[in-house]
Design a protein around this motif. Sequence first.
Motif, PDB file in Angstrom:
ATOM      1  N   GLN A  48       0.690  -1.453  -0.299  1.00  0.00           N
ATOM      2  CA  GLN A  48      -0.005   0.098   0.192  1.00  0.00           C
ATOM      3  C   GLN A  48       1.124   1.232   0.050  1.00  0.00           C
ATOM      4  N   ALA A  49       2.597   0.846  -0.117  1.00  0.00           N
ATOM      5  CA  ALA A  49       3.040   2.051  -0.453  1.00  0.00           C
ATOM      6  C   ALA A  49       3.194   2.952   1.110  1.00  0.00           C
ATOM      7  N   ASP A  50       3.124   2.307   2.408  1.00  0.00           N
ATOM      8  CA  ASP A  50       2.596   2.731   4.105  1.00  0.00           C
ATOM      9  C   ASP A  50       3.557   3.118   4.538  1.00  0.00           C
ATOM     10  N   PHE A  51       4.550   2.295   3.955  1.00  0.00           N
ATOM     11  CA  PHE A  51       5.899   2.005   4.629  1.00  0.00           C
ATOM     12  C   PHE A  51       6.547   1.409   3.687  1.00  0.00           C
ATOM     13  N   LEU A  52       7.573   1.580   3.385  1.00  0.00           N
ATOM     14  CA  LEU A  52       8.782   1.509   2.009  1.00  0.00           C
ATOM     15  C   LEU A  52      10.874   1.414   3.039  1.00  0.00           C
ATOM     16  N   PRO A  53      11.465   0.792   2.958  1.00  0.00           N
ATOM     17  CA  PRO A  53      12.342   0.539   3.201  1.00  0.00           C
ATOM     18  C   PRO A  53      13.466   1.604   2.434  1.00  0.00           C
ATOM     19  N   ALA A  54      14.344   1.614   2.910  1.00  0.00           N
ATOM     20  CA  ALA A  54      15.204   2.032   2.433  1.00  0.00           C
ATOM     21  C   ALA A  54      15.763   1.803   0.581  1.00  0.00           C
ATOM     22  N   GLY A  55      16.249   2.763  -0.479  1.00  0.00           N
ATOM     23  CA  GLY A  55      16.413   1.919  -1.613  1.00  0.00           C
ATOM     24  C   GLY A  55      17.098   0.968  -1.878  1.00  0.00           C
ATOM     25  N   ARG A  56      18.273   0.653  -1.200  1.00  0.00           N
ATOM     26  CA  ARG A  56      19.084  -0.186  -1.379  1.00  0.00           C
ATOM     27  C   ARG A  56      18.576  -1.398  -0.505  1.00  0.00           C
ATOM     28  N   THR A  57      17.952  -0.914   0.913  1.00  0.00           N
ATOM     29  CA  THR A  57      17.249  -2.739   1.294  1.00  0.00           C
ATOM     30  C   THR A  57      16.385  -2.792  -0.400  1.00  0.00           C
ATOM     31  N   LEU A  58      15.065  -2.568  -0.809  1.00  0.00           N
ATOM     32  CA  LEU A  58      14.556  -2.941  -1.387  1.00  0.00           C
ATOM     33  C   LEU A  58      15.534  -3.597  -2.370  1.00  0.00           C
TER      34      LEU A  58
END
Length: 259
Positions: A48-58
């Motif tokens: 739901q894009a309510d929580f996103l880790p950092a880009g390098r984590t993704l």
Amino acid sequence: MFYDNEISMGIMEKKYLQPGETPEQWLDRVVSIFSPDLQDDIRYAISQADFLPAGRTLAGAGLKGKRKMSTSNCYICPSPKDNIESIFDTAKMVARISSYGGGCGIALDNLRPKDALVNNSARTSTGAVSFLNLFDTTGSIIGQAGRRAALMVGLRCDHPDIYEFLRVKENNEKLASMNISIKFTNEFMEAVRDHKKFHLHFESVHENIERDIDAAEFFEEFCKVNADWGDPGCIFIDRVRSYHLLSGYPEYQIDISNP
């Protein structure tokens, strides 16, 4: 889900998905690094894009043993000491971190200014600012799957090379891999407010380099360069050191931020 459109999928494929990976497989991979009792809630929050880790984590989560990728966005390199070995040790660190996809912060405070005496065949130093090219080239050569390296390089406001640092991006298009920032102190900003002189200095085993500048005049010039070029930025370093989570421990001192 937030990636159910052409633009979002294009970004995901370029930045976060592994070759042949579907968004559902990506989501399984990312949530796998969390405790089992949290995974369902985190899966829903990410979808739901309510929580996103950092880009390098993704990009790198769940790939241990498969690919060498950082799961942290940014790192701080130790400030290089005023010798060739330490400077190139820092460049080596930049190369390794960049190869894993991370960004680096570096402070050049310890490097002697331009034309300072050195005890080798060069006789005088090319200056702290000259090493921007080394770190920028290192980051650019390594490459990160189409992403440019991310570097933040700072210099203390009382360093004698500060005027050269202020103007370096006006004449050097090669520094595309880095942001640069001047580390302004409370003492400097008070000198700006009070229209006082500010003391630049560098001490080495060979000589002491000192001179005074008009703080308000320099800061006005800084504002104009920043408006025209976007760099250098500024870090109010005394405020940073007073308000981070470990500010009560004098042995832990922040010298620079990350990109």
